[in-house]
Design a protein around this motif. Structure first.
Motif, PDB file in Angstrom:
ATOM      1  N   ARG A 125      23.181   2.623 -43.765  1.00 43.15           N
ATOM      2  CA  ARG A 125      23.590   3.949 -43.287  1.00 43.15           C
ATOM      3  C   ARG A 125      22.473   4.983 -43.372  1.00 43.15           C
ATOM      4  O   ARG A 125      22.564   6.051 -42.774  1.00 43.15           O
ATOM      5  N   TYR A 126      21.432   4.699 -44.155  1.00 43.38           N
ATOM      6  CA  TYR A 126      20.330   5.641 -44.301  1.00 43.38           C
ATOM      7  C   TYR A 126      19.201   5.389 -43.308  1.00 43.38           C
ATOM      8  O   TYR A 126      18.207   6.123 -43.306  1.00 43.38           O
ATOM      9  N   VAL A 127      19.319   4.339 -42.510  1.00 45.27           N
ATOM     10  CA  VAL A 127      18.239   3.957 -41.595  1.00 45.27           C
ATOM     11  C   VAL A 127      18.641   4.323 -40.171  1.00 45.27           C
ATOM     12  O   VAL A 127      19.660   3.859 -39.661  1.00 45.27           O
ATOM     13  N   VAL A 128      17.830   5.165 -39.542  1.00 41.96           N
ATOM     14  CA  VAL A 128      18.142   5.614 -38.186  1.00 41.96           C
ATOM     15  C   VAL A 128      16.937   5.410 -37.277  1.00 41.96           C
ATOM     16  O   VAL A 128      15.787   5.424 -37.736  1.00 41.96           O
ATOM     17  N   GLU A 129      17.215   5.218 -35.995  1.00 43.94           N
ATOM     18  CA  GLU A 129      16.144   5.058 -35.023  1.00 43.94           C
ATOM     19  C   GLU A 129      15.241   6.287 -35.018  1.00 43.94           C
ATOM     20  O   GLU A 129      15.717   7.419 -35.031  1.00 43.94           O
ATOM     21  N   LYS A 130      13.936   6.051 -35.051  1.00 46.59           N
ATOM     22  CA  LYS A 130      12.892   7.085 -35.084  1.00 46.59           C
ATOM     23  C   LYS A 130      12.818   7.797 -36.435  1.00 46.59           C
ATOM     24  O   LYS A 130      12.050   8.746 -36.590  1.00 46.59           O
ATOM     25  N   GLY A 131      13.612   7.339 -37.414  1.00 39.57           N
ATOM     26  CA  GLY A 131      13.514   7.888 -38.751  1.00 39.57           C
ATOM     27  C   GLY A 131      12.415   7.179 -39.535  1.00 39.57           C
ATOM     28  O   GLY A 131      11.735   6.294 -39.023  1.00 39.57           O
ATOM     29  N   SER A 132      12.247   7.575 -40.801  1.00 37.98           N
ATOM     30  CA  SER A 132      11.209   6.993 -41.646  1.00 37.98           C
ATOM     31  C   SER A 132      11.802   6.045 -42.678  1.00 37.98           C
ATOM     32  O   SER A 132      12.913   6.260 -43.168  1.00 37.98           O
ATOM     33  N   ILE A 133      11.047   5.007 -43.004  1.00 40.91           N
ATOM     34  CA  ILE A 133      11.417   4.085 -44.066  1.00 40.91           C
ATOM     35  C   ILE A 133      10.132   3.565 -44.701  1.00 40.91           C
ATOM     36  O   ILE A 133       9.074   3.520 -44.044  1.00 40.91           O
ATOM     37  N   THR A 134      10.216   3.218 -45.970  1.00 35.30           N
ATOM     38  CA  THR A 134       9.053   2.667 -46.658  1.00 35.30           C
ATOM     39  C   THR A 134       9.275   1.184 -46.897  1.00 35.30           C
ATOM     40  O   THR A 134      10.281   0.794 -47.492  1.00 35.30           O
ATOM     41  N   VAL A 135       8.361   0.355 -46.410  1.00 33.95           N
ATOM     42  CA  VAL A 135       8.448  -1.097 -46.566  1.00 33.95           C
ATOM     43  C   VAL A 135       7.231  -1.562 -47.358  1.00 33.95           C
ATOM     44  O   VAL A 135       6.098  -1.406 -46.909  1.00 33.95           O
ATOM     45  N   ASP A 136       7.477  -2.072 -48.565  1.00 28.88           N
ATOM     46  CA  ASP A 136       6.380  -2.452 -49.464  1.00 28.88           C
ATOM     47  C   ASP A 136       5.388  -1.312 -49.653  1.00 28.88           C
ATOM     48  O   ASP A 136       4.170  -1.509 -49.723  1.00 28.88           O
ATOM     49  N   GLY A 137       5.917  -0.087 -49.702  1.00 31.46           N
ATOM     50  CA  GLY A 137       5.073   1.075 -49.940  1.00 31.46           C
ATOM     51  C   GLY A 137       4.403   1.644 -48.718  1.00 31.46           C
ATOM     52  O   GLY A 137       3.634   2.601 -48.824  1.00 31.46           O
ATOM     53  N   VAL A 138       4.682   1.095 -47.532  1.00 25.51           N
ATOM     54  CA  VAL A 138       4.058   1.568 -46.292  1.00 25.51           C
ATOM     55  C   VAL A 138       5.043   2.463 -45.539  1.00 25.51           C
ATOM     56  O   VAL A 138       6.152   2.041 -45.223  1.00 25.51           O
TER      57      VAL A 138
END
Length: 202
Positions: free
Chosen positions: A130-143
């Motif tokens: 629910r916190y992940v949206v298209e064109k939003g930001s996310i950190t994957v392995d610190g990236v």
């Protein structure tokens, strides 16, 4: 606080198993320059405290809670890791606001290479979706990355050649675990609004 802009592709030198914890020794000449006992360094997106440092290496203790919530427990000598120092006050925020507090782990599902970039599909735990949206930001392995597409239990990211060459995301194949940190602002908004969309603040 971090930005999710990886400074260095480091390496695990040694892992010592302790009761309910692990002690990691990691090599990272860039991030250890000027580092002292008590400083923070993000390792694959996990904020760790420097215990000792010297000769381009540093030691950090990883408690059981961190091992449970992240993929650090799978690291072994020779593993490559993404390293980042905290953001300096007054510096540029090149990525997005990253705390180094991992929300859970995901799994690389698919990789689709193209001539100049690569599309990567990542599975994630249902409570984080629910916190992940298209064109939003996310950190994957610190990236710090921009979400390209989303599903009920997955999302996609597009990796440029620089990210592929300078981070662990260029190395990880389908089935590999990754640390995920969702946007903290989304979590605060949800908390303030409450479960029924009503404001919790009086």
């Amino acid at each position: 606080m971090f930005t999710g802009i990886v400074e260095e592709l480091g390496e695990v030198v040694a892992v010592e198993q302790l009761p309910d914890a692990s002690r990691f020794r990691l090599r990272g000449p860039v991030v250890t320059e000027g580092a002292r006992h008590g400083d923070s360094i993000a390792v694959n997106g996990v904020c760790l405290t420097v215990v000792e440092t010297g000769d381009g290496e540093f030691t950090a203790d990883v408690m059981a809670e961190t091992l449970l919530r992240s993929s650090l427990g799978a690291l072994e000598p020779g593993s490559r890791v993404n390293l980042e120092r905290p953001m300096a006050v007054g510096g540029r925020l090149g990525g997005h606001i990253v705390q180094g507090h991992v929300d859970g782990t995901g799994t690389i599902l698919e990789r689709t290479p193209s001539e100049h970039w690569e599309l990567v599909k990542v599975g994630l735990p249902a409570p984080l979706a629910r916190y992940v949206v298209e064109k939003g930001s996310i950190t994957v392995d610190g990236v710090s990355l921009t979400v390209v597409g989303v599903g009920d239990d997955w999302f996609t990211i597009s990796l440029i050649p620089t990210t592929l060459a300078l981070t662990t995301l260029g190395l990880k194949q389908p089935g590999a675990p990754v640390n995920l940190e969702v946007d903290v602002i989304a979590k605060y908004v949800e908390r303030l609004l409450g479960p029924n969309g009503q404001e919790n603040v009086k």
